[in-house]
Scaffold this motif. Structure first.
Motif, PDB file in Angstrom:
ATOM      1  N   ALA A 163       0.852  -1.196   0.000  1.00 21.24           N
ATOM      2  CA  ALA A 163       0.000   0.000   0.000  1.00 21.24           C
ATOM      3  C   ALA A 163       0.885   1.243   0.000  1.00 21.24           C
ATOM      4  N   PHE A 164       0.403   2.249  -0.722  1.00 18.39           N
ATOM      5  CA  PHE A 164       1.189   3.486  -0.848  1.00 18.39           C
ATOM      6  C   PHE A 164       0.263   4.696  -0.824  1.00 18.39           C
ATOM      7  N   ALA A 165       0.701   5.750  -0.157  1.00 17.13           N
ATOM      8  CA  ALA A 165      -0.064   7.000  -0.122  1.00 17.13           C
ATOM      9  C   ALA A 165       0.900   8.179  -0.174  1.00 17.13           C
ATOM     10  N   LEU A 166       0.386   9.290  -0.670  1.00 19.05           N
ATOM     11  CA  LEU A 166       1.156  10.536  -0.689  1.00 19.05           C
ATOM     12  C   LEU A 166       0.433  11.571   0.149  1.00 19.05           C
ATOM     13  N   HIS A 167       1.192  12.343   0.906  1.00 11.73           N
ATOM     14  CA  HIS A 167       0.617  13.509   1.578  1.00 11.73           C
ATOM     15  C   HIS A 167       1.494  14.713   1.277  1.00 11.73           C
ATOM     16  N   GLN A 168       0.863  15.813   0.899  1.00 15.86           N
ATOM     17  CA  GLN A 168       1.657  16.987   0.548  1.00 15.86           C
ATOM     18  C   GLN A 168       2.184  17.679   1.809  1.00 15.86           C
ATOM     19  N   THR A 169       3.282  18.412   1.590  1.00 16.95           N
ATOM     20  CA  THR A 169       3.931  19.156   2.666  1.00 16.95           C
ATOM     21  C   THR A 169       4.488  20.439   2.047  1.00 16.95           C
ATOM     22  N   HIS A 170       4.978  21.339   2.884  1.00 18.62           N
ATOM     23  CA  HIS A 170       5.568  22.571   2.340  1.00 18.62           C
ATOM     24  C   HIS A 170       7.059  22.635   2.671  1.00 18.62           C
ATOM     25  N   ARG A 171       7.612  21.481   3.119  1.00 18.95           N
ATOM     26  CA  ARG A 171       8.921  21.567   3.763  1.00 18.95           C
ATOM     27  C   ARG A 171      10.134  21.445   2.830  1.00 18.95           C
ATOM     28  N   PHE A 172       9.916  21.124   1.560  1.00 22.51           N
ATOM     29  CA  PHE A 172      11.060  20.925   0.664  1.00 22.51           C
ATOM     30  C   PHE A 172      10.838  21.716  -0.627  1.00 22.51           C
ATOM     31  N   VAL A 173      11.809  21.641  -1.536  1.00 22.80           N
ATOM     32  CA  VAL A 173      11.589  22.314  -2.824  1.00 22.80           C
ATOM     33  C   VAL A 173      10.414  21.636  -3.519  1.00 22.80           C
ATOM     34  N   PRO A 174       9.637  22.388  -4.307  1.00 20.16           N
ATOM     35  CA  PRO A 174       8.444  21.797  -4.919  1.00 20.16           C
ATOM     36  C   PRO A 174       8.764  20.566  -5.757  1.00 20.16           C
ATOM     37  N   GLY A 175       7.934  19.545  -5.590  1.00 30.42           N
ATOM     38  CA  GLY A 175       8.116  18.317  -6.354  1.00 30.42           C
ATOM     39  C   GLY A 175       9.030  17.311  -5.677  1.00 30.42           C
ATOM     40  N   ALA A 176       9.643  17.678  -4.555  1.00 32.85           N
ATOM     41  CA  ALA A 176      10.520  16.741  -3.844  1.00 32.85           C
ATOM     42  C   ALA A 176       9.682  15.744  -3.043  1.00 32.85           C
ATOM     43  N   ILE A 177      10.269  14.573  -2.818  1.00 34.93           N
ATOM     44  CA  ILE A 177       9.610  13.500  -2.075  1.00 34.93           C
ATOM     45  C   ILE A 177      10.412  13.221  -0.804  1.00 34.93           C
ATOM     46  N   ALA A 178       9.702  12.990   0.298  1.00 28.51           N
ATOM     47  CA  ALA A 178      10.363  12.608   1.555  1.00 28.51           C
ATOM     48  C   ALA A 178       9.675  11.374   2.120  1.00 28.51           C
ATOM     49  N   VAL A 179      10.493  10.470   2.607  1.00 32.19           N
ATOM     50  CA  VAL A 179       9.964   9.231   3.190  1.00 32.19           C
ATOM     51  C   VAL A 179      10.721   8.964   4.475  1.00 32.19           C
ATOM     52  N   ARG A 180      10.006   8.521   5.471  1.00 32.98           N
ATOM     53  CA  ARG A 180      10.638   8.128   6.731  1.00 32.98           C
ATOM     54  C   ARG A 180      10.431   6.615   6.903  1.00 32.98           C
ATOM     55  N   PRO A 181      11.461   5.796   6.712  1.00 29.94           N
ATOM     56  CA  PRO A 181      11.290   4.358   6.949  1.00 29.94           C
ATOM     57  C   PRO A 181      11.008   4.095   8.432  1.00 29.94           C
ATOM     58  N   GLY A 182      10.150   3.123   8.711  1.00 28.70           N
ATOM     59  CA  GLY A 182       9.775   2.828  10.102  1.00 28.70           C
ATOM     60  C   GLY A 182       8.662   3.762  10.558  1.00 28.70           C
ATOM     61  N   PRO A 183       8.592   4.016  11.879  1.00 31.37           N
ATOM     62  CA  PRO A 183       7.527   4.902  12.376  1.00 31.37           C
ATOM     63  C   PRO A 183       7.643   6.281  11.730  1.00 31.37           C
ATOM     64  N   ALA A 184       6.582   6.723  11.081  1.00 32.19           N
ATOM     65  CA  ALA A 184       6.647   7.972  10.319  1.00 32.19           C
ATOM     66  C   ALA A 184       5.798   9.064  10.941  1.00 32.19           C
ATOM     67  N   MET A 185       4.703   8.654  11.551  1.00 29.54           N
ATOM     68  CA  MET A 185       3.802   9.626  12.167  1.00 29.54           C
ATOM     69  C   MET A 185       3.290   9.050  13.487  1.00 29.54           C
ATOM     70  N   ALA A 186       2.832   9.950  14.342  1.00 32.01           N
ATOM     71  CA  ALA A 186       2.505   9.559  15.717  1.00 32.01           C
ATOM     72  C   ALA A 186       1.089   8.999  15.844  1.00 32.01           C
ATOM     73  N   SER A 187       0.877   8.319  16.961  1.00 31.85           N
ATOM     74  CA  SER A 187      -0.500   8.055  17.380  1.00 31.85           C
ATOM     75  C   SER A 187      -1.067   9.370  17.917  1.00 31.85           C
ATOM     76  N   GLY A 188      -2.368   9.515  17.841  1.00 37.24           N
ATOM     77  CA  GLY A 188      -2.967  10.765  18.330  1.00 37.24           C
ATOM     78  C   GLY A 188      -4.193  10.477  19.175  1.00 37.24           C
ATOM     79  N   ASP A 189      -4.009  10.409  20.483  1.00 37.42           N
ATOM     80  CA  ASP A 189      -5.123  10.130  21.396  1.00 37.42           C
ATOM     81  C   ASP A 189      -5.499  11.394  22.167  1.00 37.42           C
ATOM     82  N   THR A 190      -6.726  11.412  22.651  1.00 33.64           N
ATOM     83  CA  THR A 190      -7.235  12.585  23.366  1.00 33.64           C
ATOM     84  C   THR A 190      -7.431  12.269  24.839  1.00 33.64           C
ATOM     85  N   LEU A 191      -7.024  13.183  25.713  1.00 31.39           N
ATOM     86  CA  LEU A 191      -7.332  13.026  27.130  1.00 31.39           C
ATOM     87  C   LEU A 191      -8.371  14.057  27.532  1.00 31.39           C
TER      88      LEU A 191
END
Ligand code: NI
Length: 401
Positions: A163-191
């Protein structure tokens, strides 16, 4: 396979991708029901020869492109929903819906995925296996992906192997791709915590049980929990973002309410922190003779990119866009993403595509002034196509691997 041609191919559909993106941008829809967006997607996919299913509990679209010869299935995802916020971009195609804006770029994600479907459909004859296009509503906190999985997205004989997905960001030059192998984004729970004391006259706290200092102590103790009980390289964030208590200067209230978020990048730390928050709040309240209700509302799980697949995505991106436009990100980001539900079941990866404007300021996602660089969408279309073609070709070339 040479990938450089795919970028030129993507440019041939870029105008259509931009038109679709703007159509969706004008009419942002929120949550699990995005009927106008669904209609736009269905119209754009019409005539491509895909097998199409729509959701029951959501307005999702699942489209399958079946290649000429048998093989594996790869899932590609685009999310469709917008945010409940005003738009202040001043763009000619700005939101026409009051209080709703595509400020996270999901309009672009959906349009890129349609563009990829068009390019891949052209190559059906040389395709081994199939591509499953997942158009999902309700990414912004509504667990849309989970609903689609419950409705059978990942089941059956042709279940996706990746499975593959893309999410846009503003952090690099336009058209660049960034990938983080392993844990890439956090869990998000509410207290959500209610400290229950006993109200009364502010001049006589001894006759009351003041919940406010107890609530303050709990807030402070959470920060001690994070720094003293959580591994520094398997981090957590606990932010209390709202404290609500009292009515006026001379009344001690009965209760104090706390609201906040808990972020982690491993399920082990997630459980440890959730348990710790409950224990600390209960313990501090008990120490002062107060009662406490602790409500921990589970949000999205940790988004974990499969290390091998993320490596494959990075290699593919380097071949497609040149190594100077590809970043292997060194650390996760603490936002959360419900593609995590798909990645719990199927090895895969989410990647970031930079749609930073070529000139002028770059406002981040969820800003009322977030603007996407539409020419960068071609790189995203090509990336979807390249990942799918390479993944499916890998098995066709060396069966049984
Ligand atoms: Ni988003």
């Amino acid at each position: 396979m040479t990938l450089s041609r795919l970028l030129d191919d993507a440019k041939t559909v870029l105008d259509d991708v931009i038109q679709l993106r703007r159509r969706i941008h004008r009419h942002p829809e929120i949550g699990l029901s995005v009927p106008r967006t669904q209609e736009a997607v269905l119209e754009a996919l019409d005539g491509l020869g895909l097998q199409i299913r729509t959701g029951q509990r959501t307005t999702s679209v699942i489209a399958r492109l079946t290649g000429a010869s048998p093989g594996r299935t790869i899932l590609l995802r685009g999310d469709m929903d917008a945010l409940p916020m005003p738009e202040e971009t001043g763009l000619p195609f700005a939101s026409e819906v009051k209080g709703a804006m595509h400020a996270c770029g999901h309009d672009g994600h959906t349009a890129m995925l349609v563009g990829a479907a068009r390019l891949l459909a052209r190559r059906r004859e040389s395709l081994a296996g199939s591509v499953l296009f997942m158009f999902q509503p309700g990414e912004e906190g509504y667990h849309g992906a989970r609903v689609m999985i419950e409705e059978g997205l990942l089941d059956g004989p042709d279940a996706p192997a990746a499975a593959f997905a893309l999410h846009q960001t503003h952090r690099f030059v336009p058209g660049a791709i960034a990938v983080r192998p392993g844990p890439a984004m956090a869990s998000g729970d509410t207290l959500s915590i209610v400290v229950r004391g006993k109200g009364g006259h502010a001049s006589a706290p001894h006759d009351c049980l003041d919940p406010i200092p107890i609530a303050c102590e709990i807030v402070q103790a959470f920060q001690t929990l994070v720094t003293r009980r959580v591994h520094v390289f398997d981090p957590a964030v606990v932010s209390v973002t709202k404290i609500e208590a009292g009515t006026t200067r001379n009344v001690i209230p009965d209760t104090a309410n706390l609201l906040g978020t808990i972020r982690t990048v491993s399920e082990a730390t997630r459980e440890r922190v959730l348990e710790g928050v409950r224990r600390v709040a209960a313990g501090i309240a008990a120490a002062h003779g107060a009662e406490v209700d602790v409500d921990l509302i589970r949000g999205y799980p940790v988004t974990v990119n499969d290390v091998d697949f993320a490596g494959f995505v990075l290699d593919t991106a380097r071949d497609l866009l040149g190594p100077e436009n590809v970043h292997a990100t060194s650390h996760p980001i603490m936002a959360s993403e419900d593609f995590s539900y798909v990645l719990q079941r199927v090895p895969g990866s989410i990647a970031n595509l930079s749609t930073r404007p070529s000139d002028g300021p770059a406002f981040p996602n969820h800003s009322t002034r977030m603007v996407m660089n539409e020419s960068a969408l071609a790189a995203g279309v090509a990336m979807h196509v390249a990942v799918a073609l390479r993944f499916l070709a890998a098995l066709a070339i060396s069966p049984g691997r």
